[in-house]
Design an enzyme around this catalytic site. Structure first.
Site, PDB file in Angstrom:
ATOM      1  N   ARG A 152       0.840  -1.194   0.000  1.00 49.41           N
ATOM      2  CA  ARG A 152       0.000   0.000   0.000  1.00 49.41           C
ATOM      3  C   ARG A 152       0.874   1.243   0.000  1.00 49.41           C
ATOM      4  O   ARG A 152       2.056   1.183   0.330  1.00 49.41           O
ATOM      5  CB  ARG A 152      -0.916   0.012   1.224  1.00 49.41           C
ATOM      6  CG  ARG A 152      -1.919  -1.129   1.276  1.00 49.41           C
ATOM      7  CD  ARG A 152      -2.836  -0.981   2.476  1.00 49.41           C
ATOM      8  NE  ARG A 152      -3.768  -2.083   2.620  1.00 49.41           N
ATOM      9  CZ  ARG A 152      -4.956  -2.159   2.014  1.00 49.41           C
ATOM     10  NH1 ARG A 152      -5.334  -1.168   1.226  1.00 49.41           N
ATOM     11  NH2 ARG A 152      -5.754  -3.195   2.199  1.00 49.41           N
ATOM     12  N   GLY A 153       0.260   2.357  -0.341  1.00 53.63           N
ATOM     13  CA  GLY A 153       0.970   3.623  -0.251  1.00 53.63           C
ATOM     14  C   GLY A 153       1.488   4.123  -1.584  1.00 53.63           C
ATOM     15  O   GLY A 153       1.778   3.349  -2.492  1.00 53.63           O
ATOM     16  N   ASP A 178      -9.432   1.851  -5.773  1.00 54.96           N
ATOM     17  CA  ASP A 178      -9.541   3.286  -5.997  1.00 54.96           C
ATOM     18  C   ASP A 178      -8.187   3.984  -5.900  1.00 54.96           C
ATOM     19  O   ASP A 178      -7.806   4.755  -6.789  1.00 54.96           O
ATOM     20  CB  ASP A 178     -10.523   3.867  -4.975  1.00 54.96           C
ATOM     21  CG  ASP A 178     -10.726   5.354  -5.137  1.00 54.96           C
ATOM     22  OD1 ASP A 178     -10.075   6.116  -4.398  1.00 54.96           O
ATOM     23  OD2 ASP A 178     -11.523   5.765  -5.989  1.00 54.96           O
ATOM     24  N   ASP A 208     -14.969  -4.759  -2.204  1.00 52.40           N
ATOM     25  CA  ASP A 208     -16.165  -4.043  -1.742  1.00 52.40           C
ATOM     26  C   ASP A 208     -17.124  -3.689  -2.872  1.00 52.40           C
ATOM     27  O   ASP A 208     -18.240  -3.237  -2.621  1.00 52.40           O
ATOM     28  CB  ASP A 208     -15.772  -2.754  -1.019  1.00 52.40           C
ATOM     29  CG  ASP A 208     -15.031  -3.004   0.284  1.00 52.40           C
ATOM     30  OD1 ASP A 208     -14.984  -4.167   0.729  1.00 52.40           O
ATOM     31  OD2 ASP A 208     -14.495  -2.040   0.855  1.00 52.40           O
ATOM     32  N   GLU A 304     -17.815  -3.369   7.967  1.00 57.89           N
ATOM     33  CA  GLU A 304     -16.720  -2.836   8.776  1.00 57.89           C
ATOM     34  C   GLU A 304     -16.750  -1.315   8.905  1.00 57.89           C
ATOM     35  O   GLU A 304     -16.252  -0.761   9.886  1.00 57.89           O
ATOM     36  CB  GLU A 304     -15.374  -3.268   8.198  1.00 57.89           C
ATOM     37  CG  GLU A 304     -15.100  -2.748   6.791  1.00 57.89           C
ATOM     38  CD  GLU A 304     -13.753  -3.198   6.252  1.00 57.89           C
ATOM     39  OE1 GLU A 304     -12.744  -3.009   6.961  1.00 57.89           O
ATOM     40  OE2 GLU A 304     -13.716  -3.730   5.116  1.00 57.89           O
ATOM     41  N   TYR A 358     -10.146 -11.904   6.595  1.00 59.84           N
ATOM     42  CA  TYR A 358      -8.898 -12.307   5.958  1.00 59.84           C
ATOM     43  C   TYR A 358      -9.005 -13.681   5.301  1.00 59.84           C
ATOM     44  O   TYR A 358      -8.345 -13.939   4.282  1.00 59.84           O
ATOM     45  CB  TYR A 358      -7.759 -12.264   6.982  1.00 59.84           C
ATOM     46  CG  TYR A 358      -7.381 -10.847   7.354  1.00 59.84           C
ATOM     47  CD1 TYR A 358      -6.731 -10.020   6.432  1.00 59.84           C
ATOM     48  CD2 TYR A 358      -7.701 -10.322   8.598  1.00 59.84           C
ATOM     49  CE1 TYR A 358      -6.415  -8.714   6.751  1.00 59.84           C
ATOM     50  CE2 TYR A 358      -7.378  -9.011   8.933  1.00 59.84           C
ATOM     51  CZ  TYR A 358      -6.739  -8.213   7.997  1.00 59.84           C
ATOM     52  OH  TYR A 358      -6.431  -6.918   8.319  1.00 59.84           O
ATOM     53  N   ARG A 361     -10.589 -12.749   1.949  1.00 64.65           N
ATOM     54  CA  ARG A 361      -9.714 -11.999   1.038  1.00 64.65           C
ATOM     55  C   ARG A 361      -8.685 -12.894   0.354  1.00 64.65           C
ATOM     56  O   ARG A 361      -8.304 -12.649  -0.790  1.00 64.65           O
ATOM     57  CB  ARG A 361      -8.993 -10.885   1.801  1.00 64.65           C
ATOM     58  CG  ARG A 361      -9.900  -9.761   2.265  1.00 64.65           C
ATOM     59  CD  ARG A 361      -9.101  -8.650   2.919  1.00 64.65           C
ATOM     60  NE  ARG A 361      -9.965  -7.627   3.481  1.00 64.65           N
ATOM     61  CZ  ARG A 361     -10.515  -6.636   2.782  1.00 64.65           C
ATOM     62  NH1 ARG A 361     -10.274  -6.550   1.490  1.00 64.65           N
ATOM     63  NH2 ARG A 361     -11.289  -5.744   3.365  1.00 64.65           N
TER      64      ARG A 361
END
Length: 462
Positions: A152-153, A178, A208, A304, A358, A361
């Site tokens: 991420r990031g 996104d 999602d 969540e 998890y 996922r």
């Protein structure tokens, strides 16, 4: 999907120029560029006579996906790159395999680079790359996760483009949600600024299902299917005890599609809490007490991202490395708060809490997602080879389309709690409308069930 404040130019897909190379991919038919898909198929026929004659209502069209008769890139000169970013999602490996096999077997592209660990893989200092061949990807669809890993990031856009140029990459496929696609757009814009011909095509990955202007994203149906085991377990635990409560927390930070669809499929969920709803603990306690009187148990499914105004501090919990707000654990909070409220009322009860996030996922895709991911990967290849860029592939009105990244990331798609799907849940569960009254406008009359004494209910009755 609203067309307000939008023009035909907003939906034009960027291209590097005329495609003049005959497509080597044998196809039973090709997609013509002058045939498009209406963004909104609804036609409003009333009050047309009152419109000013100088105002023309022009439907918004969206470009169809699929192989073109002529392509822009010479397959013999193409070096393709693939990167996966963000959280894990079922069918990531299916998309990777589809991209590699379509490039190799249908277009004759011989070199495909896999960038490991997300956009970090596009930075020379942290890069780890592997060559993706049909042999390497032959079995990866049988496993969850991503063969390329993820992270991420954000990363430095200039460095990423420099690295792509140094490796000779002229086609880049980005698999992510996104944030990933916003990064893809920044890469594509920098490529455009430099006058380079490097196609950037995204395959939206969000379990999602919240990408705008596409009906469905891969992994969503697997998540709905796998959630059933947790709901069944919560239901069995709840009805095996006097005043038993089963709480299941499912994915859905800002959009509750998984929770809604899983609850509809289950038929055993009594109370559904979504990010799109406002609710209070007082209303939840009242409902649970009514449910105890009628059936002696209650099954609750919560997204969540629901109820953050209740369980998170006013100042929030900060942001993660990707800039997303860190959410409080609504599931654990709900279990504790509901238990405390019932204890204060001296109501005997038990609460079982399940969070399968998890496990879902990292799961292997079910068959419908496997097919969908395969087709998305192929459509991404067809788009890139035709010279399209700064876009994602998606599905709209049951057809594959090209969506500009700027439109796909314009907003997050959300559950319409005035829509048919949510109404179906209310009809099947008996959940009272007043639990979501804040989103439905003025109060409306709704029949309330007359409580009946608790009895032993046959197991066929939910």
């Amino acid at each position: 999907m609203s067309q307000s404040n939008t023009t035909a130019q907003d939906w034009e897909i960027e291209s590097f120029g005329p495609a003049q190379i005959p497509n080597p991919c044998p196809c039973v038919s090709y997609v013509e560029d002058d045939v498009c898909l209406l963004l909104d198929p609804r036609i409003h026929t009333h009050h047309t006579e009152s419109r000013s004659p100088d105002i023309a209502t022009i439907p918004t069209c969206i470009e169809r996906a699929g192989p073109r008769k002529e392509i822009f890139f010479n397959p013999k000169e193409v070096v393709a790159g693939v990167v996966t970013c963000g959280g894990l999602c079922p069918a990531l490996n299916n998309v990777i395999r589809a991209v590699v096999n379509c490039l190799h077997f249908r277009y004759g592209v011989k070199k495909v680079i896999g960038f490991r660990y997300g956009f970090e893989g596009l930075i020379p200092e942290t890069s780890s790359i592997i060559e993706l061949t049909p042999f390497v990807v032959r079995d990866i669809h049988q496993f969850g996760g991503s063969i390329l890993g993820s992270s991420r990031g954000p990363q430095d856009i200039g460095k990423m483009v420099d690295y792509l140029v140094s490796l000779g990459v002229n086609v880049l496929f980005t698999l992510g949600g996104d944030g990933t696609q916003r990064g893809s757009r920044a890469i594509a814009n920098e490529i455009h600024r430099r006058g380079l011909h490097i196609s950037v095509v995204g395959v939206p990955k969000t379990i999602d299902n919240d990408i705008s202007y596409v009906e469905r994203t891969f992994g969503f149906e697997t998540a709905v299917e796998m959630a059933q085991a947790s709901i069944i377990a919560a239901h069995e635990e709840a009805r095996s005890a006097r005043n038993g409560i089963g709480i299941v927390k499912l994915m859905g930070r800002e959009s509750g599609f998984i929770a809604l669809q899983a609850s509809l499929a289950s038929g055993d969920v009594n109370l559904l809490l979504l990010p799109e709803m406002s609710f209070s603990m007082d209303a939840i306690v009242r409902f649970v007490l009514e449910r105890f009187t009628e059936r002696s148990h209650c099954v609750i499914v919560v997204s969540e991202g629901a109820g953050q105004e209740l369980c998170a501090p006013a100042s929030g919990l900060g942001k993660d490395i990707s800039g997303n707000h860190i959410f409080a654990d609504i599931g654990q909070w709900l279990k504790k708060e509901l238990g405390n409220r019932l204890k204060q009322l001296d109501v005997e009860h038990t609460i079982k809490y399940i969070d399968p996030s998890y496990a879902i996922r990292s799961a292997v895709a079910i068959s419908s997602d496997a097919v969908f991911a395969l087709q998305l990967g192929q459509m991404a290849v067809h788009a890139a080879m035709a010279g399209r860029t700064n876009m994602i592939v998606g599905c709209l009105h049951n057809q594959f389309v090209h969506v500009p990244i700027s439109k796909a990331t314009a907003f997050r798609k959300k559950v319409d709690i005035k829509g048919a799907a949510f109404q179906s849940f209310l009809d099947s569960s008996g959940m009272p409308v007043d639990l979501v009254q804040a989103h439905l406008g003025p109060p409306v009359a709704s029949p309330r069930r007359t409580p009946t004494p608790a009895v032993d209910v046959p197991r066929a009755v939910v």
